[in-house]
Design a protein around this motif. Structure first.
Motif, PDB file in Angstrom:
ATOM      1  N   LEU A   1      -0.091 -14.189  -6.851  1.00  0.00           N
ATOM      2  CA  LEU A   1       1.208 -13.994  -7.698  1.00  0.00           C
ATOM      3  C   LEU A   1       2.411 -14.319  -6.771  1.00  0.00           C
ATOM      4  O   LEU A   1       3.475 -14.847  -7.667  1.00  0.00           O
ATOM      5  N   GLY A   2       2.411 -13.793  -5.681  1.00  0.00           N
ATOM      6  CA  GLY A   2       3.585 -13.914  -4.862  1.00  0.00           C
ATOM      7  C   GLY A   2       4.052 -15.408  -4.678  1.00  0.00           C
ATOM      8  O   GLY A   2       5.129 -15.703  -4.742  1.00  0.00           O
ATOM      9  N   VAL A   3       2.832 -16.037  -4.716  1.00  0.00           N
ATOM     10  CA  VAL A   3       3.360 -17.638  -4.302  1.00  0.00           C
ATOM     11  C   VAL A   3       3.913 -18.296  -5.268  1.00  0.00           C
ATOM     12  O   VAL A   3       4.763 -19.105  -5.416  1.00  0.00           O
ATOM     13  N   GLU A   4       3.383 -17.680  -6.529  1.00  0.00           N
ATOM     14  CA  GLU A   4       4.004 -18.163  -7.950  1.00  0.00           C
ATOM     15  C   GLU A   4       5.564 -17.974  -8.091  1.00  0.00           C
ATOM     16  O   GLU A   4       6.326 -18.663  -8.305  1.00  0.00           O
ATOM     17  N   LEU A   5       5.528 -16.510  -7.639  1.00  0.00           N
ATOM     18  CA  LEU A   5       7.205 -16.174  -7.933  1.00  0.00           C
ATOM     19  C   LEU A   5       8.095 -16.780  -6.838  1.00  0.00           C
ATOM     20  O   LEU A   5       9.250 -17.213  -7.235  1.00  0.00           O
ATOM     21  N   LYS A   6       7.606 -16.939  -5.688  1.00  0.00           N
ATOM     22  CA  LYS A   6       8.268 -17.515  -4.687  1.00  0.00           C
ATOM     23  C   LYS A   6       8.665 -18.965  -4.904  1.00  0.00           C
ATOM     24  O   LYS A   6       9.760 -19.372  -4.973  1.00  0.00           O
TER      25      LYS A   6
ATOM     26  N   LYS B   1       0.803  -5.253  -2.923  1.00  0.00           N
ATOM     27  CA  LYS B   1      -0.686  -5.195  -2.344  1.00  0.00           C
ATOM     28  C   LYS B   1      -1.607  -5.091  -3.506  1.00  0.00           C
ATOM     29  O   LYS B   1      -2.482  -6.043  -3.481  1.00  0.00           O
ATOM     30  N   ARG B   2      -1.316  -4.353  -4.331  1.00  0.00           N
ATOM     31  CA  ARG B   2      -2.603  -4.161  -5.521  1.00  0.00           C
ATOM     32  C   ARG B   2      -2.559  -5.195  -6.353  1.00  0.00           C
ATOM     33  O   ARG B   2      -3.691  -5.544  -6.749  1.00  0.00           O
TER      34      ARG B   2
ATOM     35  N   LYS C   1       6.658   2.146  -4.341  1.00  0.00           N
ATOM     36  CA  LYS C   1       6.080   1.477  -5.507  1.00  0.00           C
ATOM     37  C   LYS C   1       5.816   0.095  -5.631  1.00  0.00           C
ATOM     38  O   LYS C   1       4.935  -0.564  -6.027  1.00  0.00           O
ATOM     39  N   ILE C   2       7.003  -0.504  -4.928  1.00  0.00           N
ATOM     40  CA  ILE C   2       7.162  -2.013  -4.919  1.00  0.00           C
ATOM     41  C   ILE C   2       5.919  -2.578  -3.786  1.00  0.00           C
ATOM     42  O   ILE C   2       5.379  -3.655  -4.257  1.00  0.00           O
TER      43      ILE C   2
END
Ligand code: ATP
Length: 419
Positions: free
Chosen positions: A36-41, A12-13, A6-7
């Protein structure tokens, strides 16, 4: 689907993490972080830097080069000892880390395995335009960049022992078996503190216990559930070549309890190998070595929840990629859309701590769900009442409760929520 699937699919989605070089079939052990990943990281790194550097007066920062003179890696012991035991299946030729195998047969085909061979994890690179080229390595840990600059930092800033040097950056390991999504990658980021203390067992023990506690509390404060965190002490034979004492902070992941940060007592190993001293002695080092990618993955796993058919990422607001989403109640009413755009623009410009997004597609329920799924803690909706009294509804991700807030107060409303 299990939680990991699920993660991976959510990442990806929704644009958190994609397989690296995907359009060319990917490359095992490499991942790309999306919008979004770059913001979280980045938020994880920001919070780490805040707590390890900005909120202290005994730690300074550093950003050393990824590629160093190869002698560094000879001196540090990595060309010799930075190894894993590799076995190969005689039938299917798949390769495995011997220390991670459960049985004595190949886990893929039950075939016979070779005797373990020592395999060095450093990634070689060749520099220069004429032969013979200079062989060196992509750094296998970011730590050595700190040690080789120890004297520079002491000479150029006003640090006195005990003090620390903090660094965040990429490291590369030619892992035999990359896997479990980003957990074991070949390119990853580390966030590390090397804390220099007097060469004294009591002093080292005191700081070891101090940093071990600081680090686990940092994860707890940013929302990781206590029951999913634990310490595990390394036995003698698992310790890295430099470590006198080592404890891992582990996370209760879907693939078992796994390390995502190590607290190490490195003694005088590194500084004495590099022949560096402070005043008339060689300091000892307590290290906290965490992985940004593993932390990102565990923050995602820990915050994932399902409420009915709704997916809610209960990320700590400080980590959430977007803090606020702004919507018009309906998409085809120009005055609502314009008002929502105006509020969106204002929020975006007045505050540096908020990341704001705008959405006027589909219906309002779907937009709330779409924000829940990426962890946006608050949604602002502009409705007909807004046009009359300049108030909006603010919906809370975790409770789904709404309250009315006046537009002029929005900025301070979110600022106080975030602190
Ligand atoms: P492992 O036993 O899982 O291989 P390690 O003990 O070699 O890890 P360290 O050398 O202590 O790891 O590295 C410090 C941190 O760097 C780890 O806690 C982890 O968060 C991160 N890290 C190490 N190797 C990887 C990797 N291949 N992919 C992603 N992160 C990594």
């Amino acid at each position: 689907m299990d939680l990991m699937e699920k993660i991976v699919s959510l990442c990806k989605r929704r644009g958190f993490i994609y397989p690296g070089s995907e359009i060319y079939g990917g490359l095992q052990g490499f991942w790309d972080y999306g919008p979004l990943g770059v913001e979280l990281k980045n938020n994880i790194k920001k919070e780490w830097w805040k707590s390890m550097v900005y909120q202290r007066n005994d730690v300074v920062g550093l950003d050393a080069a990824i590629i160093m003179n190869p002698t560094v890696w000879e001196a540090s012991g990595h060309t010799q000892a930075f190894t894993d035991p590799l076995v190969e299946c005689k039938s299917c030729h798949h390769r495995f880390r011997a220390d991670q195998l459960v049985g004595s047969q190949c886990p893929d085909c039950d075939g016979q395995l070779t005797e373990p061979k020592i395999f060095n994890l450093l990634t070689e690179v060749y520099l220069g335009s004429t032969e013979p080229k200079t062989k060196t390595y992509l750094r296998g840990e970011i730590t050595q960049g700190v040690f080789v600059n120890f004297k520079n930092v002491v000479d150029s800033s006003r640090v006195e022992i005990p003090f620390g040097i903090a660094q965040i950056g990429k490291a590369f390991r030619n892992e035999i078996t990359p896997g479990n999504f980003t957990f074991r990658s070949r390119e990853f980021e580390q966030m590390e503190l090397e804390f220099f203390v007097k060469p004294d067992e009591n002093e080292a023990e005191r700081w070891f216990l101090y940093w071990r506690q600081m680090r686990i509390e940092w994860y707890e404060k940013l929302g990781i559930k206590k029951e999913n965190l634990r310490f595990r002490e390394h036995s003698l034979d698992e310790r890295a070549h430099y470590a006198r004492k080592a404890e891992d902070i582990e996370y209760n992941s879907p693939f078992g309890w796994k390390e995502f940060e190590g607290i190490h007592h490195r003694g005088d190993w590194d500084l004495s190998r590099h022949k560096l001293t402070y005043k008339d002695y060689t300091p000892w080092v307590i290290e906290t070595s965490g992985g940004v990618d593993r932390a990102t993955l565990f923050f995602l796993l820990d915050s994932y929840s399902e409420v009915g058919d709704r997916v809610v990422l209960k990320l700590h607001p400080k980590l959430a990629p977007y803090k606020v989403a702004v919507f018009p109640l309906v998409a085809n009413k120009e005055n609502l859309v314009n008002k929502a755009k105006e509020i969106y623009k204002n929020l975006k410009s007045v505050t540096v701590t908020l990341t704001v997004t705008f959405d006027d597609r589909g219906n309002i329920g779907k937009r709330y769900y779409a924000q829940d799924e990426i962890g946006t803690p608050w949604c602002v909706t502009v409705d007909y009442q807004t046009l009359e009294d300049d108030t909006v509804t603010v919906r809370d991700r975790d409770t789904a409760q709404q309250e009315r807030v006046s537009v002029s107060q929005l900025d301070s409303f979110f600022a106080s929520k975030l602190n």
